[in-house]
Design a protein around this motif. Sequence first.
Motif, PDB file in Angstrom:
ATOM      1  N   GLU A  18       0.843  -1.183   0.000  1.00  0.00           N
ATOM      2  CA  GLU A  18       0.000   0.000   0.000  1.00  0.00           C
ATOM      3  C   GLU A  18       0.884   1.240   0.000  1.00  0.00           C
ATOM      4  O   GLU A  18       1.899   1.293   0.699  1.00  0.00           O
ATOM      5  N   GLU A  19       0.481   2.237  -0.775  1.00  0.00           N
ATOM      6  CA  GLU A  19       1.250   3.474  -0.837  1.00  0.00           C
ATOM      7  C   GLU A  19       0.949   4.349   0.374  1.00  0.00           C
ATOM      8  O   GLU A  19      -0.209   4.501   0.778  1.00  0.00           O
ATOM      9  N   ILE A  20       2.002   4.929   0.946  1.00  0.00           N
ATOM     10  CA  ILE A  20       1.859   5.905   2.026  1.00  0.00           C
ATOM     11  C   ILE A  20       2.002   7.279   1.383  1.00  0.00           C
ATOM     12  O   ILE A  20       3.105   7.816   1.238  1.00  0.00           O
ATOM     13  N   ALA A  21       0.886   7.849   0.982  1.00  0.00           N
ATOM     14  CA  ALA A  21       0.922   9.077   0.188  1.00  0.00           C
ATOM     15  C   ALA A  21       1.393  10.280   0.989  1.00  0.00           C
ATOM     16  O   ALA A  21       2.002  11.203   0.438  1.00  0.00           O
ATOM     17  N   ASN A  22       1.140  10.299   2.293  1.00  0.00           N
ATOM     18  CA  ASN A  22       1.486  11.460   3.111  1.00  0.00           C
ATOM     19  C   ASN A  22       2.810  11.306   3.851  1.00  0.00           C
ATOM     20  O   ASN A  22       3.072  12.019   4.815  1.00  0.00           O
ATOM     21  N   HIS A  23       3.645  10.393   3.407  1.00  0.00           N
ATOM     22  CA  HIS A  23       4.932  10.209   4.080  1.00  0.00           C
ATOM     23  C   HIS A  23       5.814  11.429   3.801  1.00  0.00           C
ATOM     24  O   HIS A  23       5.883  11.921   2.667  1.00  0.00           O
ATOM     25  N   PRO A  24       6.517  11.968   4.820  1.00  0.00           N
ATOM     26  CA  PRO A  24       7.332  13.174   4.604  1.00  0.00           C
ATOM     27  C   PRO A  24       8.455  12.992   3.595  1.00  0.00           C
ATOM     28  O   PRO A  24       8.838  13.947   2.915  1.00  0.00           O
ATOM     29  N   ILE A  25       8.999  11.796   3.451  1.00  0.00           N
ATOM     30  CA  ILE A  25      10.062  11.568   2.478  1.00  0.00           C
ATOM     31  C   ILE A  25       9.527  11.706   1.061  1.00  0.00           C
ATOM     32  O   ILE A  25      10.207  12.229   0.173  1.00  0.00           O
ATOM     33  N   ALA A  26       8.292  11.261   0.829  1.00  0.00           N
ATOM     34  CA  ALA A  26       7.690  11.405  -0.499  1.00  0.00           C
ATOM     35  C   ALA A  26       7.544  12.875  -0.870  1.00  0.00           C
ATOM     36  O   ALA A  26       7.733  13.257  -2.031  1.00  0.00           O
ATOM     37  N   LYS A  27       7.240  13.715   0.094  1.00  0.00           N
ATOM     38  CA  LYS A  27       7.126  15.146  -0.183  1.00  0.00           C
ATOM     39  C   LYS A  27       8.479  15.744  -0.550  1.00  0.00           C
ATOM     40  O   LYS A  27       8.583  16.558  -1.471  1.00  0.00           O
ATOM     41  N   LEU A  28       9.539  15.325   0.137  1.00  0.00           N
ATOM     42  CA  LEU A  28      10.875  15.833  -0.177  1.00  0.00           C
ATOM     43  C   LEU A  28      11.315  15.438  -1.578  1.00  0.00           C
ATOM     44  O   LEU A  28      11.895  16.241  -2.311  1.00  0.00           O
ATOM     45  N   LEU A  29      11.040  14.197  -1.979  1.00  0.00           N
ATOM     46  CA  LEU A  29      11.539  13.684  -3.252  1.00  0.00           C
ATOM     47  C   LEU A  29      10.630  14.008  -4.436  1.00  0.00           C
ATOM     48  O   LEU A  29      11.050  13.812  -5.577  1.00  0.00           O
ATOM     49  N   GLY A  65      16.091  17.518  15.499  1.00  0.00           N
ATOM     50  CA  GLY A  65      16.400  16.896  16.773  1.00  0.00           C
ATOM     51  C   GLY A  65      15.846  15.505  16.974  1.00  0.00           C
ATOM     52  O   GLY A  65      16.515  14.637  17.553  1.00  0.00           O
ATOM     53  N   ASP A  66      14.638  15.220  16.497  1.00  0.00           N
ATOM     54  CA  ASP A  66      14.045  13.901  16.685  1.00  0.00           C
ATOM     55  C   ASP A  66      14.491  12.879  15.650  1.00  0.00           C
ATOM     56  O   ASP A  66      13.963  11.764  15.604  1.00  0.00           O
ATOM     57  N   GLY A  67      15.456  13.248  14.798  1.00  0.00           N
ATOM     58  CA  GLY A  67      15.960  12.329  13.788  1.00  0.00           C
ATOM     59  C   GLY A  67      15.221  12.378  12.478  1.00  0.00           C
ATOM     60  O   GLY A  67      15.586  11.660  11.527  1.00  0.00           O
ATOM     61  N   ARG A  68      14.184  13.197  12.374  1.00  0.00           N
ATOM     62  CA  ARG A  68      13.411  13.299  11.136  1.00  0.00           C
ATOM     63  C   ARG A  68      14.220  14.034  10.072  1.00  0.00           C
ATOM     64  O   ARG A  68      14.901  15.014  10.354  1.00  0.00           O
ATOM     65  N   VAL A  69      14.155  13.549   8.828  1.00  0.00           N
ATOM     66  CA  VAL A  69      14.869  14.179   7.722  1.00  0.00           C
ATOM     67  C   VAL A  69      14.210  15.519   7.418  1.00  0.00           C
ATOM     68  O   VAL A  69      13.007  15.576   7.104  1.00  0.00           O
ATOM     69  N   TYR A  70      15.008  16.586   7.490  1.00  0.00           N
ATOM     70  CA  TYR A  70      14.466  17.928   7.283  1.00  0.00           C
ATOM     71  C   TYR A  70      14.690  18.412   5.851  1.00  0.00           C
ATOM     72  O   TYR A  70      13.802  18.995   5.243  1.00  0.00           O
ATOM     73  N   ILE A 106      31.841  13.662   7.697  1.00  0.00           N
ATOM     74  CA  ILE A 106      30.393  13.490   7.737  1.00  0.00           C
ATOM     75  C   ILE A 106      30.099  12.000   7.865  1.00  0.00           C
ATOM     76  O   ILE A 106      30.628  11.194   7.098  1.00  0.00           O
ATOM     77  N   PRO A 107      29.256  11.591   8.820  1.00  0.00           N
ATOM     78  CA  PRO A 107      28.933  10.165   8.947  1.00  0.00           C
ATOM     79  C   PRO A 107      28.257   9.632   7.693  1.00  0.00           C
ATOM     80  O   PRO A 107      27.559  10.362   6.971  1.00  0.00           O
ATOM     81  N   ALA A 108      28.465   8.362   7.430  1.00  0.00           N
ATOM     82  CA  ALA A 108      27.882   7.755   6.231  1.00  0.00           C
ATOM     83  C   ALA A 108      26.365   7.790   6.258  1.00  0.00           C
ATOM     84  O   ALA A 108      25.715   7.852   5.203  1.00  0.00           O
ATOM     85  N   SER A 109      25.764   7.796   7.452  1.00  0.00           N
ATOM     86  CA  SER A 109      24.307   7.828   7.554  1.00  0.00           C
ATOM     87  C   SER A 109      23.732   9.169   7.124  1.00  0.00           C
ATOM     88  O   SER A 109      22.526   9.277   6.878  1.00  0.00           O
ATOM     89  N   GLN A 110      24.566  10.195   7.009  1.00  0.00           N
ATOM     90  CA  GLN A 110      24.112  11.517   6.613  1.00  0.00           C
ATOM     91  C   GLN A 110      24.505  11.871   5.181  1.00  0.00           C
ATOM     92  O   GLN A 110      24.445  13.032   4.787  1.00  0.00           O
ATOM     93  N   ILE A 111      24.932  10.889   4.405  1.00  0.00           N
ATOM     94  CA  ILE A 111      25.339  11.115   3.024  1.00  0.00           C
ATOM     95  C   ILE A 111      24.592  10.151   2.106  1.00  0.00           C
ATOM     96  O   ILE A 111      24.656   8.928   2.281  1.00  0.00           O
ATOM     97  N   LEU A 112      23.862  10.701   1.135  1.00  0.00           N
ATOM     98  CA  LEU A 112      23.346   9.888   0.035  1.00  0.00           C
ATOM     99  C   LEU A 112      24.429   9.811  -1.025  1.00  0.00           C
ATOM    100  O   LEU A 112      24.880  10.839  -1.539  1.00  0.00           O
ATOM    101  N   HIS A 113      24.862   8.612  -1.333  1.00  0.00           N
ATOM    102  CA  HIS A 113      25.956   8.422  -2.286  1.00  0.00           C
ATOM    103  C   HIS A 113      25.474   7.548  -3.423  1.00  0.00           C
ATOM    104  O   HIS A 113      25.242   6.347  -3.263  1.00  0.00           O
ATOM    105  N   LEU A 266      17.734   3.023   2.529  1.00  0.00           N
ATOM    106  CA  LEU A 266      18.724   2.777   3.583  1.00  0.00           C
ATOM    107  C   LEU A 266      19.010   4.023   4.406  1.00  0.00           C
ATOM    108  O   LEU A 266      19.132   3.952   5.643  1.00  0.00           O
ATOM    109  N   LYS A 267      19.128   5.192   3.755  1.00  0.00           N
ATOM    110  CA  LYS A 267      19.597   6.388   4.452  1.00  0.00           C
ATOM    111  C   LYS A 267      18.465   7.301   4.937  1.00  0.00           C
ATOM    112  O   LYS A 267      18.663   8.068   5.879  1.00  0.00           O
ATOM    113  N   LEU A 268      17.291   7.262   4.303  1.00  0.00           N
ATOM    114  CA  LEU A 268      16.233   8.201   4.648  1.00  0.00           C
ATOM    115  C   LEU A 268      15.160   7.609   5.560  1.00  0.00           C
ATOM    116  O   LEU A 268      14.395   8.358   6.170  1.00  0.00           O
ATOM    117  N   LEU A 269      15.080   6.295   5.657  1.00  0.00           N
ATOM    118  CA  LEU A 269      14.120   5.649   6.536  1.00  0.00           C
ATOM    119  C   LEU A 269      14.808   5.173   7.799  1.00  0.00           C
ATOM    120  O   LEU A 269      15.986   4.815   7.786  1.00  0.00           O
TER     121      LEU A 269
END
Length: 357
Positions: A18-29, A65-70, A106-113, A266-269
Amino acid sequence: MSSLPVKVFKQTDTGRREEIANHPIAKLLNEAPNGWQPAATFKRLMTMDCLLQPYGAFCQVNRVGDGRVYELLRLDPRLSSVVVNYANYEPLYALKTSGNDAAREIPASQILHFASPAYDQTRGLIGENRDVIGLAIVLERFANQLFLNGAKPSGIMSVPKTWVKETLDKAKAGFSASHSGSSAGGTAWITDDMKFQQLMLSATDAQYIELRNFMLGEISRVFKVSPHLLMVSERNAARSIEALEQEFLSFSLLPHLIAQQQEFTLKLLTEEERDAGITIEFDTTHLVKADFLQRSQALQAAVSSRIMTPNEARDLGWSLGPIDGGNVLENPWTSSAHAGGKLNTGNDNNDQEDTAQ
């Protein structure tokens, strides 16, 4: 790549997605990864960096602060360099903005490569194939020089040894002015004391057009792009547009799509979201849509074979909204899909089985 929408899916307990249409990552991308850049521009530049830059494309992931991708910030290789260290297998990233400043880790978790598809990451795809691209550049320069000189071959002009430098310069300037540039193509007039000997091959002898087409094919192989997308139509086989689009998706886009969506996942979820079966994927349905009749027949067969529900077919084929009773996974052309002569509106498969019993 920039035109494809990105969707977030979750796998349900029944095995369906099922698609999560209101997911914040979908809005960013799909809308804007940051406050000044549209999502289409971001995805286009990241893909270009992946193909053209050593090591590929880099993007810094900023979290609150809560770990959410801004926001997502593409690191422009022309303005800053990213140093990648694979000494301990896990890559370590360091951002260097100028020659005087120290590199910032920069930690690898904060880099999309998005890694370069080249085997040697330090050279990149362009570096590994520089000879192929260099030959194409040489051919382009040859064409410019050839037509600049009136498409006439170069040669050797022989003059008597008794000529002084002033006489030689005047003869050279006069001959060049009469037979190059806008004056090219006329008849050459020379004195009895001068002799012209052709040196260079003509454009026909050099098979210039054949070489140009060959180099287009070579570069298309480097990037795994079908020649018909480079307007080399004479190389096409007798195939439909749908077949060519499917070929482009399977052999050109799919490796990049899979690599990018896995990096997104891997990096955004969060780890909890990945454990819950949430994934990020590109939607490629509009790339392989056939014409209206073929699409209708294919979706009708899928619904009749209980592969898809009517609502799924409506969404996949024409992006239409759901209808009442459209979530029933049943063949609508058989009596089992009806109760009392009316379709089981709003019931799922379990309700249908209970009614039949």
